[in-house]
Enzyme design. Sequence first.
Site, mmCIF file in Angstrom:
data_model
loop_
_atom_site.group_PDB
_atom_site.id
_atom_site.type_symbol
_atom_site.label_atom_id
_atom_site.label_comp_id
_atom_site.label_asym_id
_atom_site.label_seq_id
_atom_site.Cartn_x
_atom_site.Cartn_y
_atom_site.Cartn_z
ATOM 1 C CE LYS A 128 -4.314 1.284 0.028
ATOM 2 N NZ LYS A 128 -5.502 0.641 -0.591
ATOM 3 C CG ASP A 168 -7.138 3.786 -1.334
ATOM 4 O OD1 ASP A 168 -7.772 2.731 -1.314
ATOM 5 O OD2 ASP A 168 -7.154 4.569 -0.362
HETATM 6 P P1 NDP Z 1 -12.781 8.370 -3.429
HETATM 7 O O1 NDP Z 1 -11.688 9.349 -3.150
HETATM 8 O O2 NDP Z 1 -13.257 8.213 -4.825
HETATM 9 O O3 NDP Z 1 -14.071 8.692 -2.522
HETATM 10 C C1 NDP Z 1 -14.001 8.744 -1.146
HETATM 11 C C2 NDP Z 1 -15.357 9.178 -0.614
HETATM 12 O O4 NDP Z 1 -15.337 9.115 0.801
HETATM 13 C C3 NDP Z 1 -15.707 10.607 -0.973
HETATM 14 O O5 NDP Z 1 -17.093 10.721 -1.108
HETATM 15 C C4 NDP Z 1 -15.209 11.373 0.258
HETATM 16 O O6 NDP Z 1 -15.819 12.628 0.449
HETATM 17 C C5 NDP Z 1 -15.586 10.414 1.351
HETATM 18 N N1 NDP Z 1 -14.741 10.640 2.538
HETATM 19 C C6 NDP Z 1 -13.391 10.730 2.597
HETATM 20 N N2 NDP Z 1 -12.975 10.999 3.857
HETATM 21 C C7 NDP Z 1 -14.094 11.064 4.595
HETATM 22 C C8 NDP Z 1 -14.351 11.282 5.955
HETATM 23 N N3 NDP Z 1 -13.355 11.498 6.819
HETATM 24 N N4 NDP Z 1 -15.630 11.265 6.364
HETATM 25 C C9 NDP Z 1 -16.644 11.031 5.493
HETATM 26 N N5 NDP Z 1 -16.465 10.818 4.188
HETATM 27 C C10 NDP Z 1 -15.221 10.830 3.746
HETATM 28 O O7 NDP Z 1 -12.276 6.985 -2.817
HETATM 29 P P2 NDP Z 1 -12.749 5.522 -3.160
HETATM 30 O O8 NDP Z 1 -14.203 5.503 -3.433
HETATM 31 O O9 NDP Z 1 -11.815 4.961 -4.135
HETATM 32 O O10 NDP Z 1 -12.435 4.772 -1.776
HETATM 33 C C11 NDP Z 1 -13.382 4.726 -0.705
HETATM 34 C C12 NDP Z 1 -12.969 3.648 0.272
HETATM 35 O O11 NDP Z 1 -12.920 2.380 -0.416
HETATM 36 C C13 NDP Z 1 -11.601 3.808 0.914
HETATM 37 O O12 NDP Z 1 -11.629 3.253 2.212
HETATM 38 C C14 NDP Z 1 -10.702 2.943 0.021
HETATM 39 O O13 NDP Z 1 -9.543 2.514 0.705
HETATM 40 C C15 NDP Z 1 -11.642 1.780 -0.240
HETATM 41 N N6 NDP Z 1 -11.319 0.994 -1.403
HETATM 42 C C16 NDP Z 1 -11.240 1.560 -2.651
HETATM 43 C C17 NDP Z 1 -10.966 0.766 -3.740
HETATM 44 C C18 NDP Z 1 -10.983 1.310 -5.129
HETATM 45 O O14 NDP Z 1 -10.875 0.511 -6.072
HETATM 46 N N7 NDP Z 1 -11.155 2.601 -5.322
HETATM 47 C C19 NDP Z 1 -10.664 -0.665 -3.600
HETATM 48 C C20 NDP Z 1 -10.867 -1.183 -2.256
HETATM 49 C C21 NDP Z 1 -11.142 -0.359 -1.218
HETATM 50 P P3 NDP Z 1 -14.984 13.988 0.186
HETATM 51 O O15 NDP Z 1 -15.012 14.150 -1.311
HETATM 52 O O16 NDP Z 1 -15.730 15.026 0.902
HETATM 53 O O17 NDP Z 1 -13.593 13.775 0.740
#
Ligand code: NDP
Length: 448
Positions: A128, A168
């Site tokens: 990671k 991520d």
């Molecule tokens: P993105 O950056 O596309 O989206 C993240 C989302 O979470 C946004 O809506 C963001 O809102 C919100 N968010 C971030 N920080 C916070 C917080 N402190 N409180 C509330 N909401 C928050 O990321 P992903 O969708 O790619 O990833 C989301 C999760 O999934 C993570 O945990 C990641 O590790 C996991 N994941 C992702 C994978 C992938 O293929 N993308 C694979 C496996 C796991 P804002 O815009 O306001 O920050």
Amino acid sequence: MDAENYVKKVLEDVKKRNPGEAEFHNAVDEVLHSLIPVLEKRPELIKASILERIVEPERMVYFRIPWMDDAGKIHVNRGYRIQFNGALGPYKGGIRFHPTVNNSIIKFLGFEQLFKNALTGLPMGGGKGGCDFDPKGKSDAEIMRFCQSFMAELYKYLGPDVDVPAGDIGVGAREVGYMYGMYRKIVTASSQGVLTGKPLAFGGSLGRTQATGYGLLYFTNEMLKDKGTTFEGKIVSVSGSGNVAIYAIEKAQQFGAKVVTCSDSGGYVYDEEGIDLAVVKQLKITEARRIKDYLQYRPNAKYVEGSMKVWEVKCDVALPCATQNELDLASAEILIQNGVKFVAEGANMPTTLDAIAAFQKAGVYFGPAKAANAGGVSCSGLEMTQNAMRLSWTAEEVDEKLQVIMKNIFAAAKSTAKEIGDNDNLLAGANIAGFLKVADAMVKQGVI
Ligand code: NDP
């Protein structure tokens, strides 16, 4: 030493050797406790000091990332890459750009990734990376310069057979494209297999963008089937509005569910008639705006400040898809009171340990991240295969393979849970099934 005391001792050592790293402690705590039944049956693993070895990353680097903003001001961020365990194949795991990134976050994510990758059945070790850089509000040129500076250091540790990062939080195809461009320039070789999540024009896989969200729904669908039901007509609550959340909503709607929420770090929207995904995509993918602007297009929807409040909405299925620790005990209790039946994790470690315990006690069927959100890394594994073979599969071929992988992961977690006599404990089932693959490989490779 018996299994229980062995686990206790290793956990104490982890806390001593990694002081102040709460997220890492929690991730290790969750996995190690669920391994007690298997360690009781396999004392030779205790003799092989398997836990002491598995909780210690093979290596971790951190480095300076200097970059210049559009006004000519110089900034310095800190970058990280952890190569947690390569017993099953090249290190594999995404890169996160978010101001909260630190040692603890990177270690917890790398540790989880190791077991998740093992569960996919593909030859990938666990890694990671990331940086405490905040991409919000940065221009395209600033993002490019930042990604180039990041890769100018990180490239030393990468290679298609060595370590293969992906995206991520805060890192999508655009950032991966800039990083790949810099890598290619430095090493003077095409090496498309060095990064996954690439744009389609140079080695990206069809279906990768959707894979984590779709995979989450394929996994959750197996959970529902296991309880003799389907998504048809179910009320689903989703948190987040990023990559995982958007494609989780899309597949849930295709399965006939009504998704009523999504959120960002500011708050959540509730749309009683069902989330209009075209609006969310326009706001988040095309225009990089805040989720509260959803109301400009759907005036009957409601916006509530405070992202964690999303769990106050009544639903049958809850899918946390935003970030770590976003669903705590208080939220779990509200969900339980409101009759939630299924919770499956799209984000990494979104549910706190006490909240998981509350769900299990209340008979809520719980799908843990390392199994439920493995669709993204599975598709990344498929992207590596396509790059190595120098061919591209169709979206349908990739999706078919993804469905098979997610069904297999569910079957592995479920059958392992049954073996330990704890039928619905998919968390223990996934931890044990992933652990045994890694542990057996490590033992066969000797003390290295
Ligand atoms: P993105 O950056 O596309 O989206 C993240 C989302 O979470 C946004 O809506 C963001 O809102 C919100 N968010 C971030 N920080 C916070 C917080 N402190 N409180 C509330 N909401 C928050 O990321 P992903 O969708 O790619 O990833 C989301 C999760 O999934 C993570 O945990 C990641 O590790 C996991 N994941 C992702 C994978 C992938 O293929 N993308 C694979 C496996 C796991 P804002 O815009 O306001 O920050």
